[in-house]
Design a protein around this motif. Structure first.
Motif, PDB file in Angstrom:
ATOM      1  N   ASN A  21       0.828  -1.209   0.000  1.00 30.63           N
ATOM      2  CA  ASN A  21       0.000   0.000   0.000  1.00 30.63           C
ATOM      3  C   ASN A  21       0.861   1.258   0.000  1.00 30.63           C
ATOM      4  OD1 ASN A  21      -2.425  -1.436   0.031  1.00 30.63           O
ATOM      5  ND2 ASN A  21      -2.421  -1.585   2.268  1.00 30.63           N
ATOM      6  N   VAL A  24       2.137   1.808  -3.477  1.00 30.41           N
ATOM      7  CA  VAL A  24       1.042   2.294  -4.340  1.00 30.41           C
ATOM      8  C   VAL A  24       0.845   3.788  -4.146  1.00 30.41           C
ATOM      9  CG1 VAL A  24      -1.436   2.193  -4.737  1.00 30.41           C
ATOM     10  CG2 VAL A  24      -0.136   0.076  -4.519  1.00 30.41           C
ATOM     11  N   TYR A  25       0.866   4.241  -2.904  1.00 29.55           N
ATOM     12  CA  TYR A  25       0.705   5.677  -2.639  1.00 29.55           C
ATOM     13  C   TYR A  25       1.888   6.476  -3.189  1.00 29.55           C
ATOM     14  CZ  TYR A  25      -3.278   4.790   0.421  1.00 29.55           C
ATOM     15  OH  TYR A  25      -4.505   4.423   0.911  1.00 29.55           O
ATOM     16  N   SER A  28       1.523   6.658  -6.892  1.00 33.57           N
ATOM     17  CA  SER A  28       0.403   7.556  -7.210  1.00 33.57           C
ATOM     18  C   SER A  28       0.826   9.014  -7.084  1.00 33.57           C
ATOM     19  CB  SER A  28      -0.786   7.270  -6.292  1.00 33.57           C
ATOM     20  OG  SER A  28      -1.240   5.948  -6.451  1.00 33.57           O
ATOM     21  N   LEU A  29       1.610   9.321  -6.049  1.00 29.28           N
ATOM     22  CA  LEU A  29       2.119  10.687  -5.890  1.00 29.28           C
ATOM     23  C   LEU A  29       3.033  11.072  -7.048  1.00 29.28           C
ATOM     24  CD1 LEU A  29       2.887  10.802  -2.047  1.00 29.28           C
ATOM     25  CD2 LEU A  29       1.033  11.962  -3.280  1.00 29.28           C
ATOM     26  N   CYS A  30       3.853  10.122  -7.521  1.00 31.51           N
ATOM     27  CA  CYS A  30       4.710  10.400  -8.687  1.00 31.51           C
ATOM     28  C   CYS A  30       3.871  10.704  -9.924  1.00 31.51           C
ATOM     29  CB  CYS A  30       5.634   9.215  -8.958  1.00 31.51           C
ATOM     30  SG  CYS A  30       6.869   8.924  -7.678  1.00 31.51           S
ATOM     31  N   ALA A  31       2.801   9.927 -10.129  1.00 33.72           N
ATOM     32  CA  ALA A  31       1.922  10.170 -11.274  1.00 33.72           C
ATOM     33  C   ALA A  31       1.234  11.524 -11.156  1.00 33.72           C
ATOM     34  CB  ALA A  31       0.885   9.050 -11.375  1.00 33.72           C
ATOM     35  N   ILE A  32       0.770  11.860  -9.956  1.00 38.22           N
ATOM     36  CA  ILE A  32       0.141  13.163  -9.745  1.00 38.22           C
ATOM     37  C   ILE A  32       1.146  14.280  -9.972  1.00 38.22           C
ATOM     38  CG2 ILE A  32      -0.907  14.658  -7.998  1.00 38.22           C
ATOM     39  CD1 ILE A  32      -2.148  12.136  -6.774  1.00 38.22           C
TER      40      ILE A  32
END
Length: 292
Positions: A21, A24-25, A28-32
């Motif tokens: 998890n 994943v976070y 996700s922060l890298c994608a954002i």
């Protein structure tokens, strides 16, 4: 004993779940972060240059030095011309090389071609401009649209070849075997079965490479050179959006600075449209293949 094993298993599973998890976070922060950077760039471009985006910008030629107004109609048309010439140069060679690397990968020469394509991917764009200057500009004794299109075209070759190789290789081998079992020559199997099956991926690779070279400036400084008027022959210097933006950005005039930002907006939108069309084509082709 069973209780100890069960407890150890639960701890290990809990630890793995926590790390899973957490990663994943982080991802996700890298994608954002990527989306945020793109949004900030686009927002800054629009704030700086939206005031210069008007009908005259798309239909008028640049004004003389020091005068306000004018547009980049010749640069927009020149960019489209250069991209068309680049497609004529880069797509046949890149696609042919990609199919060769996929279908004849067992040959020793294929390894050499693949290595050279990877090397070409890392060559700075200005080197392509110097090469095109030596090959095209010096023999023709003039800067021209042909030399600019040639420079952009050879830049597209390594990317098209590598992406084409990957997508052609993804075509199931059963399709090749079925064609060969019917007595069809291998070259007809490649042309009529393999390439059409991988057409969606090949088109995506071509569009991505086209979007990459659309904003190149360095090769065009040595080849197309730029032109403040309409271009009437492919053997004459030609205007292009990257060249016009570069020229206006280093000028001392505020109005030209605003038009440089507006030109950058048009260039970014052009790249987004090319990539968007490629994605739309792939999705439509996939749905058609699935029978939807």
């Amino acid at each position: 004993m069973k209780d100890l094993i069960h407890t150890a298993f639960e701890r290990t599973r809990f630890r793995r779940a926590v790390w899973d998890n957490a990663m994943v976070y982080v991802l996700s922060l890298c994608a954002i972060g990527i989306l945020l950077i793109l949004f900030v760039i686009l927002a800054h471009l629009f704030v700086q240059g939206v005031s210069s985006l008007n009908f005259n910008f798309f239909t008028h030629l640049p004004k003389p030095v020091g005068e306000k107004g004018g547009g980049m109609a010749n640069a927009i048309a020149g960019t489209l011309t250069l991209l068309g010439l680049a497609v004529l140069v880069g797509v046949p060679i890149g696609l042919g090389a990609g199919v060769y690397l996929s279908e004849y990968a067992h040959l020793k020469f294929a390894h050499t071609v693949r290595f050279m394509a990877d090397v070409m991917n890392g060559v700075p764009s200005i080197v392509y401009g110097i090469f095109a200057y030596i090959v095209c500009v010096l023999p023709m004794k003039s800067f021209s649209a042909l030399s600019g299109g040639f420079a952009l075209g050879i830049m597209m070759i390594p990317m098209i070849s590598r992406t084409s190789e990957q997508f052609v290789r993804m075509v199931p081998s059963q399709l090749r075997e079925a064609g060969l079992a019917l007595g069809i020559p291998q070259w007809r199997v490649i042309v009529d079965i393999v390439v059409p099956s991988a057409l969606a991926g090949i088109t995506t690779g071509i569009m991505v490479s086209l979007a990459r070279v659309a904003g190149e400036t360095a090769p065009l400084l040595f080849t197309a050179f730029g032109n403040r008027y309409w271009q009437h022959s492919l053997t004459q210097p030609i205007a292009a959006l990257p060249l016009q933006v570069f020229s206006y950005a280093i000028s001392p005039f505020d109005d030209w600075h605003r038009q440089a930002w507006a030109g950058a907006i048009v260039l970014i939108l052009m790249v987004l449209m090319i990539n968007g069309w490629a994605q739309f084509y792939v999705m439509r082709r996939s749905r058609w293949s699935a029978g939807k």
